[in-house]
Design a protein around this motif. Sequence first.
Motif, PDB file in Angstrom:
ATOM      1  N   LEU A  91     -22.149 -10.461  -2.616  1.00 33.81           N
ATOM      2  CA  LEU A  91     -22.891  -9.692  -1.428  1.00 33.81           C
ATOM      3  C   LEU A  91     -24.401  -9.592  -1.562  1.00 33.81           C
ATOM      4  O   LEU A  91     -25.247  -9.256  -0.990  1.00 33.81           O
ATOM      5  N   LYS A  92     -24.917  -9.493  -3.293  1.00 32.59           N
ATOM      6  CA  LYS A  92     -26.058  -9.271  -3.281  1.00 32.59           C
ATOM      7  C   LYS A  92     -27.196 -10.211  -3.053  1.00 32.59           C
ATOM      8  O   LYS A  92     -26.394 -11.544  -2.962  1.00 32.59           O
ATOM      9  N   GLN A  93     -28.221 -10.073  -3.296  1.00 29.17           N
ATOM     10  CA  GLN A  93     -29.265 -11.184  -2.970  1.00 29.17           C
ATOM     11  C   GLN A  93     -29.091 -11.918  -4.184  1.00 29.17           C
ATOM     12  O   GLN A  93     -28.924 -11.674  -5.338  1.00 29.17           O
ATOM     13  N   ASP A  94     -29.532 -13.341  -3.721  1.00 26.99           N
ATOM     14  CA  ASP A  94     -29.241 -14.319  -4.889  1.00 26.99           C
ATOM     15  C   ASP A  94     -30.534 -14.600  -5.652  1.00 26.99           C
ATOM     16  O   ASP A  94     -31.471 -14.717  -5.459  1.00 26.99           O
ATOM     17  N   ASP A  95     -30.345 -13.846  -6.890  1.00 28.36           N
ATOM     18  CA  ASP A  95     -31.364 -14.001  -7.883  1.00 28.36           C
ATOM     19  C   ASP A  95     -32.002 -15.445  -8.434  1.00 28.36           C
ATOM     20  O   ASP A  95     -33.268 -15.587  -8.639  1.00 28.36           O
ATOM     21  N   MET A  96     -31.072 -16.373  -8.450  1.00 27.75           N
ATOM     22  CA  MET A  96     -31.392 -17.715  -8.781  1.00 27.75           C
ATOM     23  C   MET A  96     -32.476 -18.039  -7.778  1.00 27.75           C
ATOM     24  O   MET A  96     -33.145 -18.839  -7.909  1.00 27.75           O
ATOM     25  N   LEU A  97     -31.969 -17.934  -6.440  1.00 27.23           N
ATOM     26  CA  LEU A  97     -32.751 -18.376  -5.435  1.00 27.23           C
ATOM     27  C   LEU A  97     -34.177 -18.018  -5.356  1.00 27.23           C
ATOM     28  O   LEU A  97     -35.175 -18.819  -5.234  1.00 27.23           O
ATOM     29  N   VAL A  98     -34.204 -16.696  -5.785  1.00 30.12           N
ATOM     30  CA  VAL A  98     -35.746 -15.981  -5.841  1.00 30.12           C
ATOM     31  C   VAL A  98     -36.326 -16.686  -6.939  1.00 30.12           C
ATOM     32  O   VAL A  98     -37.445 -17.095  -6.778  1.00 30.12           O
ATOM     33  N   ARG A 143     -39.842 -18.673  -6.326  1.00 29.82           N
ATOM     34  CA  ARG A 143     -41.167 -18.441  -7.077  1.00 29.82           C
ATOM     35  C   ARG A 143     -41.990 -19.507  -7.535  1.00 29.82           C
ATOM     36  O   ARG A 143     -43.089 -19.860  -7.571  1.00 29.82           O
ATOM     37  N   LYS A 144     -40.841 -20.474  -8.327  1.00 32.26           N
ATOM     38  CA  LYS A 144     -41.367 -21.625  -8.958  1.00 32.26           C
ATOM     39  C   LYS A 144     -42.302 -22.806  -7.928  1.00 32.26           C
ATOM     40  O   LYS A 144     -43.006 -23.326  -8.104  1.00 32.26           O
ATOM     41  N   LYS A 145     -41.319 -22.733  -6.682  1.00 28.48           N
ATOM     42  CA  LYS A 145     -41.790 -23.665  -5.596  1.00 28.48           C
ATOM     43  C   LYS A 145     -43.102 -22.994  -5.121  1.00 28.48           C
ATOM     44  O   LYS A 145     -43.885 -23.820  -4.879  1.00 28.48           O
ATOM     45  N   SER A 157     -33.718 -15.592   8.132  1.00 24.37           N
ATOM     46  CA  SER A 157     -34.766 -16.674   7.988  1.00 24.37           C
ATOM     47  C   SER A 157     -34.624 -17.219   6.706  1.00 24.37           C
ATOM     48  O   SER A 157     -34.797 -18.365   6.426  1.00 24.37           O
ATOM     49  N   GLN A 158     -34.420 -16.275   5.747  1.00 24.53           N
ATOM     50  CA  GLN A 158     -34.327 -16.874   4.005  1.00 24.53           C
ATOM     51  C   GLN A 158     -32.998 -17.932   4.179  1.00 24.53           C
ATOM     52  O   GLN A 158     -33.431 -19.104   3.529  1.00 24.53           O
ATOM     53  N   HIS A 159     -32.014 -17.651   4.645  1.00 26.32           N
ATOM     54  CA  HIS A 159     -30.720 -18.343   4.727  1.00 26.32           C
ATOM     55  C   HIS A 159     -31.174 -19.908   5.368  1.00 26.32           C
ATOM     56  O   HIS A 159     -30.918 -20.976   4.768  1.00 26.32           O
ATOM     57  N   LEU A 160     -31.679 -19.613   6.418  1.00 29.89           N
ATOM     58  CA  LEU A 160     -32.051 -20.982   7.413  1.00 29.89           C
ATOM     59  C   LEU A 160     -32.982 -21.727   6.487  1.00 29.89           C
ATOM     60  O   LEU A 160     -32.976 -23.148   6.442  1.00 29.89           O
ATOM     61  N   ASN A 161     -33.859 -21.189   5.671  1.00 26.26           N
ATOM     62  CA  ASN A 161     -34.823 -22.248   4.991  1.00 26.26           C
ATOM     63  C   ASN A 161     -34.354 -22.716   3.724  1.00 26.26           C
ATOM     64  O   ASN A 161     -34.527 -23.931   3.738  1.00 26.26           O
ATOM     65  N   GLN A 162     -33.519 -22.007   3.262  1.00 22.13           N
ATOM     66  CA  GLN A 162     -32.843 -22.555   2.043  1.00 22.13           C
ATOM     67  C   GLN A 162     -31.809 -23.680   2.609  1.00 22.13           C
ATOM     68  O   GLN A 162     -31.737 -24.794   1.895  1.00 22.13           O
ATOM     69  N   HIS A 163     -31.044 -23.252   3.607  1.00 21.16           N
ATOM     70  CA  HIS A 163     -30.182 -24.455   4.308  1.00 21.16           C
ATOM     71  C   HIS A 163     -31.246 -25.645   4.672  1.00 21.16           C
ATOM     72  O   HIS A 163     -30.735 -26.831   4.305  1.00 21.16           O
TER      73      HIS A 163
END
Lengths: 603, 288
Positions: free
Chosen positions: A269-276, A280-282, A331-337
């Motif tokens: 349920l929490k936000q995905d730290d790894m994604l964050v 950042r790296k990108k 929107s974050q989910h869409l971008n990641q997808h």
Amino acid sequence: MADKQQQVVVKRARHKSSVKDPGTPGVLKMTKDRFTFMANDPSSPVKLNVEFRTIKGHKFTKDGTKQALLNLTQDQGGNYIFEFENFPDRNVCKDFVASAIALSGEAGRTVPEKSAVPIQDEQLSAAEMERRIKLLQEDSDLQKLHKQFVIGGILSEAEFWATRKKLLEQNYSRRPKQRVALKNDMWSTKPLADGQSNRVTFNLTPEIILQIFAEKPAVRQAYLNFVPNKMTEKEFWTKYSRAEYLHSTKNVIAAAAEAAEDEELAVFLKQDDMLVNEARKKIRQVDPTLDMEADEGDDYMHLPIQDHGLPRNDNKDVLDSQYEPYRRSFSQHLNQHAAVVLQGRVIDVELGDTRSVAEALARTKHAELAKDASDVYLDKERLERISRMTEIEDLQAPRDPAVAPLSIKDPRDYFDSQQANAFSTLGDTVSGAKQLKCSVSTREAYCSLKECISEIKFQGLTEPTINSEVAFKVLNGLAQNISSNKYHLGRNPNESILDSLPKITREELLLHWSSIQELLKHFWSSYPITTKYLLTKATKLKDAMSQIYPKLQEIKESVQSDLRHQVSLLVQPMLQALDAAFAHYDADVQNRSARSGERPNGF
Amino acid sequence: MSPPVPSKILTDDVSLLMVLIDSNPHFWSSIKPHFSFSKFLSHVLAFLNSILLLNQLNQVVVIATGINSCGYVFDSSSGSVSQRAESLLPKLEEFAENDESLSERDDDSGNGVGSSLLSGSLSMALCYIQRVFRSGPLHPQPRIICLHGSPDGPGQYVAIMNSIFSAQRSMVPIDSCVIGIQHSAFLQQASYITGGVYLKPQQLDGLFQYLATVFATDLHSRNFLQLPKPVGVDFRASCFCHKNTIDMGFICSVCLSIFCKHQKKCSTCGSIFGQAQTRDPSASQQRK
């Protein structure tokens, strides 16, 4: 090295039944149609006497490896492996075997249409023959030429391939096969829900699991951690589905409540730290020199009308900060997808086993991270680019201007442009110059030139610059010229008269043209004639050319009357070239007979 | 050179036009009844001014091609303000004087029109363009237009082909407008190889209309236009020894120089052409 006409090869060798086998030492003797192997030890059962007819191919280890092996393979799958003492020995045998196999193959088989039949005194390795056959199979024009000349006996195999070495040396990299990409539809968060019962069903296929793991690294990490230690796979996915369901209800508070109770659920349920971290790296990798100028058109915040762009949701619920981590951003989910779909399939693992998929993805990510960290070259490139964009002009060295790459054109492109040559003869340009008579001395000529210049200086340009009728005529003429070119040469500037001919005629014409090119090439290369071989070759070529000659005439006549002129223009240069060749041949024959009258030995 | 231009203004259709004007006095006096140099100049000057009007940043450079020399007679970007084309006239007069002084004193050539130094002016144009390329990352798109009428000088074949290939490599198109009596094989090849337009106007008193219709467009817009195409191109080369145009000849396999007769030694690179001396068949394999 081996003499070309060697009849027998005798070498010490060891016969092995497999590569690892130490082998029995003995003597290998090869003749043109068979090879025999006699072991040193007379009591050994190894004694071979095999005809080359049964040997279909040979394989060998590269020079410089541990063992000098030669493997002769049979049609039925049996093979004979020989190890030699040194590589030169092995190479001698290898070459001999190649020619022997080719020879026996030729004798044994009927010549199929597609294969290249080698000439006896040429040593060809099997790889070379394979390449030739492959080339012939891939290029049908080449195959036609080959059939016409080599099989027809006009040219020999060696001569045919002598000028095509470049083609043979190209290595044909296998074209990558098309792969199926990831699906673009996002896994719907609206699961199947019966209206009647309280059940909500989620369908998870391996494909979907792959996408989930690719898009949400935290889920993947959780999977690797929890399964099979803390829970089974089914439980894992049940929890995940529950988390998805909670998200779909958009009930952040309920999500927070459940997360507080169930630790594992909280992960989903929490936000995905790894994604964050990845994001950042990108961001750090974005080119700072990218010039993105914003102007009024990019301002979608203050648009008066709501139709443009996405409708703004001004009623943001202000929740307590404790609920913030449980809010999911679409929107974050869409971008990641989108990023994942565009990246495509990065791993090659079978989709059935979830764990291996997760591990493979984790490995890929690690590898990427490691690569980025150690990518010094990338940094250097970025620095260079930055310095280039923010250059201080007088401190920079001048850069070389862009140049067009060398392009060697296909001679077929020039086929239609030769029409001009049909009109002009050799003496044309010289006589052209004579048309303009200048009966004025140099001084007078310069005087009149200077007069003209001063005339304009004082009188100014003529008014009007151009007469309107003349201008009209010019425009008409130009338009007509362009449209008639279009009509004759086709809409497409690359289209030519060839495309308006019926297909058979066109194919014939092109085939004749390429055969004439080939024949002429060999014909001219055999002059001056000094040996008997060249003489017979030239005669053969001349006969072949004189056979094509009437065929060209036929084509000219067979075409429809409105195209006849164009076709004869196309055919004309070919006929001219043939005529020149015939003239040369006849002149040479006459010379030869005149000379042989003097020398009784002839030639 | 003009100060560097901010990128927003230097759009796709800014061009640098190098105009090579044929100033061969023999040619112009031989063509006098049909078309005079003054009329030619008035058409050309009007054309140059209109090019300068098409875009504020267009540049025009004119090079005069004489029989003894070539020279720059006009550069629109020199000086603080863009100049009108008429300012080339005094310079052209000076050039003609200079060219005359270079010709031999008692040369009463009543036999035929000599050729002008096209190779020289092509080289000068290409050098100017190279300087523009190296002036910075932003520059107008260069092209060359040859207004030529003198016959081709076969002695210039090698030099002209070299300029054509270097223009092709730098991606500079060479347009040709032939105002003489006969076609020019060199210019046909030049336009074909570099991707330019070749035109031989039927009516010389409509020269301005031809120039404005066909040659005024910049390179970017040419992708959308249909311009006249010549029917065929004369690709014949001239031999290096006698400078005659030939259809068939001998070629040195080392440097690709062309000769009309069999030679013992290549005059360009010095390689010796081998003779076939032996009589056994195996030697023939090596000769191929």
